[in-house]
Design an enzyme around this catalytic site. Sequence first.
Site, short mmCIF file in Angstrom:
data_model
loop_
_atom_site.label_atom_id
_atom_site.label_comp_id
_atom_site.label_asym_id
_atom_site.label_seq_id
_atom_site.Cartn_x
_atom_site.Cartn_y
_atom_site.Cartn_z
CB SER A 322 41.48 36.96 -38.11
OG SER A 322 42.43 37.59 -38.95
CB CYS A 323 44.74 37.14 -33.85
SG CYS A 323 43.51 37.52 -32.63
CG ASP A 324 47.40 36.62 -40.29
OD1 ASP A 324 48.43 37.33 -40.17
OD2 ASP A 324 47.30 35.72 -41.13
#
EC number: 4.1.1.17
Length: 399
Positions: A322-324
């Site tokens: 994910s982009c976190d």
Amino acid sequence: MRSFILNENEMNEMAKRQPTPFLVLSVDRVAENYAFLRKHLPRAGIYYAIKANPHPRVLERLASLGSHFDVASAGEMEMLHKAGVDGSRMIYANPVHDARGFSAASRLGVRRFTFDDASEIPKLAAAAPGADVLVRVQVHNSKALVDLNTKFGAPLDKALPLLRKAEQSGLHAKGICFHVGSQSLSTAAYEEALLLVHHRFLEAEASGMHLTDLDIGGGFPIPSAEGLHVDLAAMLEAINRQLDRLFPHTAVWTEPGRFLCGTAMNLVTSVIGTKQRGDIPWYILDEGIYGVFSGILFDHWEYPLHCFGKGRKVPSTFAGPSCDGIDVLYRDFPAPKLPIGAKVLVSDIGAYTTVSATRFNGFESAPVLIWEDQADLVAKSRKTSENDKASESCLAQMP
Ligand SMILES: *Cc1c(COP(=O)(O)O)cnc(C)c1O
């Protein structure tokens, strides 16, 4: 108690049948864990806490073995109903009940409830008149990974007043329950709780209220990544002896969740990207903390990671897709150099994982494959382990 762990070959064979990420669940392992508990804690009937892993095949298998079930919501009751389980085999063990839960309970015939506050009594009396109730009391345990006694449980000295009040409202006061906290590494917590609850049983008897049921909750631990050296059989047998001594005539129940399914599932996930950050190689996997690794956050867990590559191992970081920035799974994990496409295996990932996975960033949920459905692989694996046993016994016979 062994964990279900695929070997490299089996993992690769499975990966030919299903693109990663995917989970492999052994329902036989769940059944073995159930048998282990029955064997070493024979005094206690089992309510499986289905929140740990409500996969229909787990529910069906446990139902066929005679298990009862611990539910917390209408949704969980419905899942069991679909698996063919009657409400008479369920306890609604969320001490705060909602309208949907009550309505499902009355529709499906759930007649057993727990509560831990007086405010719940009129709700129960109205929605489930005459139902069986157990009061949940607060117990202390510093040796549990997940604390459940800050939020739950009436103070012990309120147990009998609450049960009396329930009786006066037409409910059937059956007994007392507690939960020492999840992944409890201490038998002492159970033994202490049993002593304290025993006093309440005696007090109740002296005041003319006969309690018949004791529910000692869940919390039984599984081996974790840090390597847990608890003799589980001895732990359960110590609890059983205490039950025999203090509660010889009481119906005893447990509510295991993690113990039954935690060791029964593997995750197979692939390296989809690599980067070098300073001295540290980073591997980006196709499953992350917003997926089945959610237990790292919610369940405070570290899952054993198995890398199969050869070569020198260096401290490495593994992260999710994910982009976190929070989506980092392992740091300083000694791993060989892994190319993009390499598959890694994660074991002991059967409890509190799929249930809290999200679809954040649009990543799909990892599907669950049942190991015992892969007849050819299972047969091969049995043969190998028989050969292993045969060669072990050859060795044993050598002078
Ligand atoms: C979660 C829960 C369980 C199961 O706990 P484990 O630690 O997984 O064994 C049992 N009873 C209640 C009431 C729970 O909330």
